[in-house]
Every structure is written in C-alpha cells, then in structure tokens.
Design a protein around this motif. Structure first.
Motif, mmCIF file in Angstrom:
data_model
loop_
_atom_site.group_PDB
_atom_site.id
_atom_site.type_symbol
_atom_site.label_atom_id
_atom_site.label_comp_id
_atom_site.label_asym_id
_atom_site.label_seq_id
_atom_site.Cartn_x
_atom_site.Cartn_y
_atom_site.Cartn_z
ATOM 1 N N LEU A 78 0.967 -1.200 -0.160
ATOM 2 C CA LEU A 78 0.025 -0.037 0.008
ATOM 3 C C LEU A 78 0.885 1.278 -0.045
ATOM 4 C CD1 LEU A 78 -2.987 1.049 0.104
ATOM 5 C CD2 LEU A 78 -2.633 1.172 2.603
ATOM 6 N N ASN A 79 1.988 1.307 0.686
ATOM 7 C CA ASN A 79 2.801 2.498 0.952
ATOM 8 C C ASN A 79 3.591 2.740 -0.470
ATOM 9 O OD1 ASN A 79 2.338 2.810 3.384
ATOM 10 N ND2 ASN A 79 3.915 1.636 4.336
ATOM 11 N N GLU A 80 4.032 1.504 -1.221
ATOM 12 C CA GLU A 80 4.601 1.599 -2.444
ATOM 13 C C GLU A 80 3.543 2.012 -3.553
ATOM 14 O OE1 GLU A 80 7.985 0.845 -3.586
ATOM 15 O OE2 GLU A 80 7.882 1.479 -1.706
ATOM 16 N N PHE A 81 2.300 1.643 -3.413
ATOM 17 C CA PHE A 81 1.380 2.061 -4.426
ATOM 18 C C PHE A 81 1.071 3.854 -4.322
ATOM 19 C CE2 PHE A 81 -3.001 3.360 -5.046
ATOM 20 C CZ PHE A 81 -3.250 3.141 -6.297
ATOM 21 N N ASN A 82 1.024 4.045 -2.961
ATOM 22 C CA ASN A 82 0.930 5.716 -2.682
ATOM 23 C C ASN A 82 2.153 6.306 -3.000
ATOM 24 O OD1 ASN A 82 -1.827 5.505 -1.672
ATOM 25 N ND2 ASN A 82 -0.943 4.953 0.494
ATOM 26 N N ARG A 83 3.223 5.695 -2.868
ATOM 27 C CA ARG A 83 4.512 6.561 -3.136
ATOM 28 C C ARG A 83 4.823 6.834 -4.731
ATOM 29 N NH1 ARG A 83 9.762 5.345 -4.860
ATOM 30 N NH2 ARG A 83 9.370 3.119 -4.856
ATOM 31 N N LEU A 84 4.201 5.593 -5.389
ATOM 32 C CA LEU A 84 4.227 5.700 -6.970
ATOM 33 C C LEU A 84 3.104 6.689 -7.339
ATOM 34 C CD1 LEU A 84 4.618 2.102 -7.929
ATOM 35 C CD2 LEU A 84 6.377 3.734 -8.231
ATOM 36 N N ARG A 85 1.924 6.657 -6.733
ATOM 37 C CA ARG A 85 0.846 7.608 -6.994
ATOM 38 C C ARG A 85 1.454 9.019 -6.978
ATOM 39 N NH1 ARG A 85 -4.716 7.187 -4.072
ATOM 40 N NH2 ARG A 85 -3.356 7.881 -2.619
ATOM 41 N N ILE A 86 2.226 9.401 -5.794
ATOM 42 C CA ILE A 86 2.764 10.642 -5.468
ATOM 43 C C ILE A 86 3.690 10.995 -6.708
ATOM 44 C CG2 ILE A 86 4.050 12.076 -3.946
ATOM 45 C CD1 ILE A 86 3.002 10.535 -1.814
ATOM 46 N N ILE A 87 4.439 9.998 -7.108
ATOM 47 C CA ILE A 87 5.620 10.431 -8.349
ATOM 48 C C ILE A 87 4.937 10.724 -9.592
ATOM 49 C CG2 ILE A 87 7.396 9.326 -9.747
ATOM 50 C CD1 ILE A 87 8.223 7.701 -7.071
ATOM 51 N N ILE A 88 3.915 9.894 -9.869
ATOM 52 C CA ILE A 88 3.397 10.008 -11.080
ATOM 53 C C ILE A 88 2.505 11.585 -11.070
ATOM 54 C CG2 ILE A 88 1.065 9.561 -12.544
ATOM 55 C CD1 ILE A 88 1.981 6.551 -11.646
ATOM 56 N N LYS A 89 1.802 11.961 -9.818
ATOM 57 C CA LYS A 89 1.190 13.044 -9.713
ATOM 58 C C LYS A 89 2.249 14.279 -9.875
ATOM 59 C CE LYS A 89 -2.417 15.670 -8.777
ATOM 60 N NZ LYS A 89 -3.544 15.703 -9.737
#
Length: 357
Positions: free
Chosen positions: A36-47
């Motif tokens: 879940l943390n990795e998913f959120n981190r990738l989502r932040i990078i994409i954003k």
C-alpha cells in the motif's frame, strides 16, 4: 495474499500450528502495508510528474511571445542560441544553463546580447532548453523593455544542430535579415559595422587558431586567398582558419535549412548552410584579429573570465546594457531588503523580549 507453503510437525521440535499461523498472518499484514505504501509512493511520483509537465507547459506558454512579428525597423533581427545540455560542464550545468554562468562580472548571455544590441538590433529571439527556461525569463524577461529592445524566447526541447534555430525562428525572422550568435561566444573585435552594413546573402566571421583546428569548421583558401571550401571538423584541416559562432544571413536562410539533409550525427549542420551560400557565390567572409572566446569547457570558461578582465572587454558594453543591468541589480537589492527587513525586526524584537524575561 502471500501463498507461502510451510510444514507443521508434531512434537516439540517445531512451533505449534497456532504460533506459525500468527507469524504468517503478521507477515501478510505487514506485506499488505508495504504494498500500500509503495502504491501511494508511486501515485505521488506520477502526480508530481504530471504537475511538473504542467508547470513546464505554463513556462513555455509564458516564455513565448510569438504572436505576429513585425518587420524590424533596423532590417535585421537577432537570434541567440542558448539551448543544449552542456554536459562538458557538469555539474555546473546540472542546476543552470551554461549561458547563465558568470564570465567575470556578468552572466555569459549578456556578451552575445551586447554584440547584437551594439549592432543596432532591437528584436532578439533567445532559444533555450526547457530545464532552465524559467531562469532566463526571470533574468531577462523585462530587463530591456524600457530601452526599446524586444526579447522573445523559444524553447528547444531537442537540440537538432545549430541551423535548426532558423526553423524554430522562421516566423520570427519573417522578411528580415538575421544575425545568429552562439550563447557562449565572446568577441573582442568591433564587428558591429559589418553587421549593420549587411545587405544580402550570407556572412561569417573566421579566426586563425593555433591549437587543434580539427575541432572546428575550417575554411580552405586557394593560392589567391579566395575561400573555396568549408569542412566541418576535418581530420586533416586545410587551414587554421575556423568559423566562429557569429553568422549573418538574408531571409532565404530558413528555406535553405529546410532543404538540408541531417548529417551522420542526425543534426542540421551550420556548415551546410554556409556551403549553400558559398556555392551561389553569396558568402562573405570576414577575418577577426582580436580575441574570440568559446566558453564551452572548464578551461575555456576560466580563460574567458581572465581575458575579459585583462583585456577590459567588460568595458566594451553598450551604455544601454550597462544601465539595464544596473537597474536590475538595484531592483533585486530592494526586493531582498523588503524580505529581510521584517525578519531582522523580528529578531531584534525577540532578543528584546528575551532580555525582559
């Protein structure tokens, strides 16, 4: 979530089934948290990338003033090529453009600007790389506005050779002659009259070099001193006269460039432009005697600062340029003062309060 096989044996040799189940449930729980943390981190990078792309688009829209360009009153417009990545100057150019590095007491970009302005050119297009485009706008956006000098900007996302500047600037050039100068070139000679008097065809400025002429475009002469060929970075140079980074052409240059084929390097070579004019008998060649500085490496950047000081090239600036820079400096000092004064007042008040406790 995690399908991990394990063996449960009876007796005291292995842990009980309940303990093992708890361990693996815990592993699944923490594994889920990790994913879940990795998913959120990738989502932040994409954003952040999306926001960065949007900021770059906003800068490009703001930095362009490409509306309907009027014919220049001087009959001549100017282009400064200040794009590229300047990897030879890493890490200096990892955070800023090469043309914004200092050469003695001014940023490098002011030297080619001065060359064009002293030649009477009032409309100048500066071609910049996307990474540092905002820095050019912050420095030069309105610095010459009150002096009647119009600066325009074009973002060059991918360098395609020097001659690509005439395709990017085709609408800007219009029906005017154009002088293009490389953003890292500094000239000691007064070349301004030659630029002012230019009428048609093409004109280049050459300089005799002593060290490794194979690094440059080289002009070959016949026994009567007439230029007969130009060769880009030859293995066996036919003379020591190299083509400097100042070129003057008539409005036909854009069409000439569009009909050129890219070289083996995949670039549109400025040497091919000069050859096209030479083959038509329309290329004028001017020799310069004074210093010509190409500040593209650590050594030449250092040397440029020394030569500019020792030969007092920094004193050869148009009064208009000096006044504009002086006003910019005062404006920046006032801005800094307005930011710092309240903070200094706060510190003094804090010290006073501490003493009263």
């Amino acid at each position: 979530m995690f399908a991990t096989p394990f063996l449960i044996a009876s007796g005291s040799t292995f842990a009980s089934r309940e303990i093992v189940q708890v361990i693996f449930i815990a592993m699944e729980f923490f594994g889920a948290i990790f994913l879940l943390n990795e998913f959120n981190r990738l989502r932040i990078i994409i954003k952040e990338k999306e926001m960065g792309d949007q900021r770059l688009a906003n800068i490009e829209n703001g930095i362009k003033k490409l509306s309907t360009f009027k014919k220049s009153s001087a009959g001549m417009k100017g282009i400064i090529l200040a794009g590229g990545t300047a990897t030879r100057l890493f890490p200096l150019t990892a955070t800023t453009s090469k043309q914004l590095l200092p050469v003695y007491d001014k940023q490098m970009i002011f030297y080619p600007l001065n060359t064009l302005i002293k030649a009477g050119i009032k409309d100048i297009l500066i071609i910049v790389a996307p990474d540092h485009s905002g820095q050019f706008l912050n420095l030069l956006g309105s610095i010459f506005k009150k002096f009647g000098i119009n600066l325009y900007f074009e973002v060059q996302k991918v360098p395609k050779g020097l001659a690509d500047a005439f395709i990017l600037g085709e609408n800007f050039i219009g029906d005017d002659n154009v002088a293009m100068i490389l953003g890292d070139n500094i000239f000691e000679d007064d070349v301004y009259d030659e630029i002012r008097q230019f009428k048609k065809g093409g004109m280049i400025f050459i300089k005799e070099v002593k060290d490794d002429p194979s690094r440059y475009g080289i002009v070959e002469f016949d026994e009567n001193g007439k230029a007969i060929s130009i060769e880009e970075k030859p293995k066996f140079p036919k003379s020591n006269y190299c083509v400097t980074g100042l070129y003057v052409y008539d409005p036909q240059v854009a069409e000439i460039v569009k009909n050129l084929k890219p070289s083996d390097r995949g670039e549109i070579e400025i040497t091919d432009v000069n050859r096209a004019y030479m083959e038509k008998g329309d290329l004028a060649i001017r020799k310069i005697q004074g210093e010509w500085l190409d500040a593209g490496t650590f050594d030449t950047l250092l040397e440029a600062g020394k030569v500019v000081k020792e030969k007092e090239i920094y004193k050869n600036f148009d009064p208009l340029v000096n006044e504009a820079i002086a006003e910019f400096n005062e404006e920046m000092k006032d801005k800094t003062k307005r930011i710092l004064d309240p903070y200094k007042l706060y510190l003094r008040q804090s010290e006073k309060n501490q003493k009263n406790i």
